[in-house]
Motif scaffolding. Structure first.
Motif, PDB file in Angstrom:
ATOM      1  N   SER A  37      11.031  51.417 -26.171  1.00 36.80           N
ATOM      2  CA  SER A  37      10.913  52.795 -26.652  1.00 36.80           C
ATOM      3  C   SER A  37      10.419  53.693 -25.531  1.00 36.80           C
ATOM      4  N   VAL A  38      11.082  54.839 -25.374  1.00 34.46           N
ATOM      5  CA  VAL A  38      10.683  55.809 -24.361  1.00 34.46           C
ATOM      6  C   VAL A  38       9.340  56.404 -24.756  1.00 34.46           C
ATOM      7  N   GLU A  39       8.385  56.391 -23.830  1.00 37.59           N
ATOM      8  CA  GLU A  39       7.077  57.002 -24.075  1.00 37.59           C
ATOM      9  C   GLU A  39       6.971  58.366 -23.400  1.00 37.59           C
ATOM     10  N   GLU A  40       7.369  58.439 -22.140  1.00 34.55           N
ATOM     11  CA  GLU A  40       7.292  59.693 -21.383  1.00 34.55           C
ATOM     12  C   GLU A  40       8.512  59.795 -20.477  1.00 34.55           C
ATOM     13  N   VAL A  41       8.929  61.039 -20.184  1.00 34.76           N
ATOM     14  CA  VAL A  41      10.073  61.269 -19.305  1.00 34.76           C
ATOM     15  C   VAL A  41       9.674  62.246 -18.202  1.00 34.76           C
ATOM     16  N   THR A  42      10.119  61.952 -16.996  1.00 38.30           N
ATOM     17  CA  THR A  42       9.943  62.843 -15.856  1.00 38.30           C
ATOM     18  C   THR A  42      11.321  63.217 -15.335  1.00 38.30           C
ATOM     19  N   VAL A  61       8.804  53.155 -20.353  1.00 39.19           N
ATOM     20  CA  VAL A  61       9.363  52.516 -21.551  1.00 39.19           C
ATOM     21  C   VAL A  61       8.462  51.356 -21.948  1.00 39.19           C
ATOM     22  N   LEU A  62       8.033  51.345 -23.206  1.00 31.53           N
ATOM     23  CA  LEU A  62       7.281  50.225 -23.760  1.00 31.53           C
ATOM     24  C   LEU A  62       8.295  49.223 -24.292  1.00 31.53           C
ATOM     25  N   THR A  63       8.397  48.060 -23.641  1.00 31.46           N
ATOM     26  CA  THR A  63       9.388  47.069 -24.054  1.00 31.46           C
ATOM     27  C   THR A  63       8.953  46.372 -25.334  1.00 31.46           C
ATOM     28  N   HIS A  64       9.926  45.828 -26.053  1.00 26.44           N
ATOM     29  CA  HIS A  64       9.588  45.081 -27.272  1.00 26.44           C
ATOM     30  C   HIS A  64       8.809  43.814 -26.933  1.00 26.44           C
ATOM     31  N   ALA A  65       8.903  43.358 -25.669  1.00 21.77           N
ATOM     32  CA  ALA A  65       8.176  42.163 -25.234  1.00 21.77           C
ATOM     33  C   ALA A  65       6.731  42.467 -24.854  1.00 21.77           C
ATOM     34  N   GLY A  66       6.405  43.761 -24.674  1.00 18.18           N
ATOM     35  CA  GLY A  66       5.024  44.134 -24.403  1.00 18.18           C
ATOM     36  C   GLY A  66       4.773  45.013 -23.208  1.00 18.18           C
ATOM     37  N   PRO A  67       5.244  44.635 -21.999  1.00 15.42           N
ATOM     38  CA  PRO A  67       4.906  45.448 -20.820  1.00 15.42           C
ATOM     39  C   PRO A  67       5.607  46.807 -20.805  1.00 15.42           C
ATOM     40  N   ARG A  68       4.973  47.742 -20.136  1.00 15.66           N
ATOM     41  CA  ARG A  68       5.584  49.046 -19.880  1.00 15.66           C
ATOM     42  C   ARG A  68       6.315  48.978 -18.556  1.00 15.66           C
ATOM     43  N   LEU A  69       7.488  49.592 -18.504  1.00 17.63           N
ATOM     44  CA  LEU A  69       8.295  49.622 -17.293  1.00 17.63           C
ATOM     45  C   LEU A  69       8.632  51.064 -16.954  1.00 17.63           C
TER      46      LEU A  69
END
Length: 98
Positions: A37-42, A61-69
């Motif tokens: 899920s997109v959290e913030e956009v630049t 992006v907060l992945t469904h697996a946990g880490p943010r990318l």
């Protein structure tokens, strides 16, 4: 697209670490992280080394697996949008919506 889970404690991280930041173990298993899920956009209006007015969109992006990318979006998306993730041959992570 894969992230890495510590086999000892289950902590999930990206990129792969030498040691787990939670327990210090050094064995990891790859876990698929194909959506998030997109959290913030630049919005980048000027990119170093790129001539012209190419606009690029980067997102946390907060992945469904946990880490943010941090990913490059194919187009502008709003916070909360669900994206699929792919790893490009140049190592860039790209988020796209179907």
């Amino acid at each position: 697209m894969n992230v890495f889970a510590c086999v000892a404690c289950g902590h999930v991280d990206f990129p792969r670490r030498l040691l787990c930041p939670s327990c210090g173990h050094d064995d990891f298993a790859e876990v698929a992280a194909s959506t998030g899920s997109v959290e913030e956009v630049t919005i980048l209006h000027h990119r170093a080394g790129k001539a012209g007015g190419d606009i690029a969109y980067l997102a946390t992006v907060l992945t469904h697996a946990g880490p943010r990318l941090i990913v490059r979006l194919e187009r502008l998306l709003a916070s909360g949008a669900v994206v699929s993730l792919r790893l490009e041959s140049d190592g860039a992570i790209v988020g796209f919506s179907d």
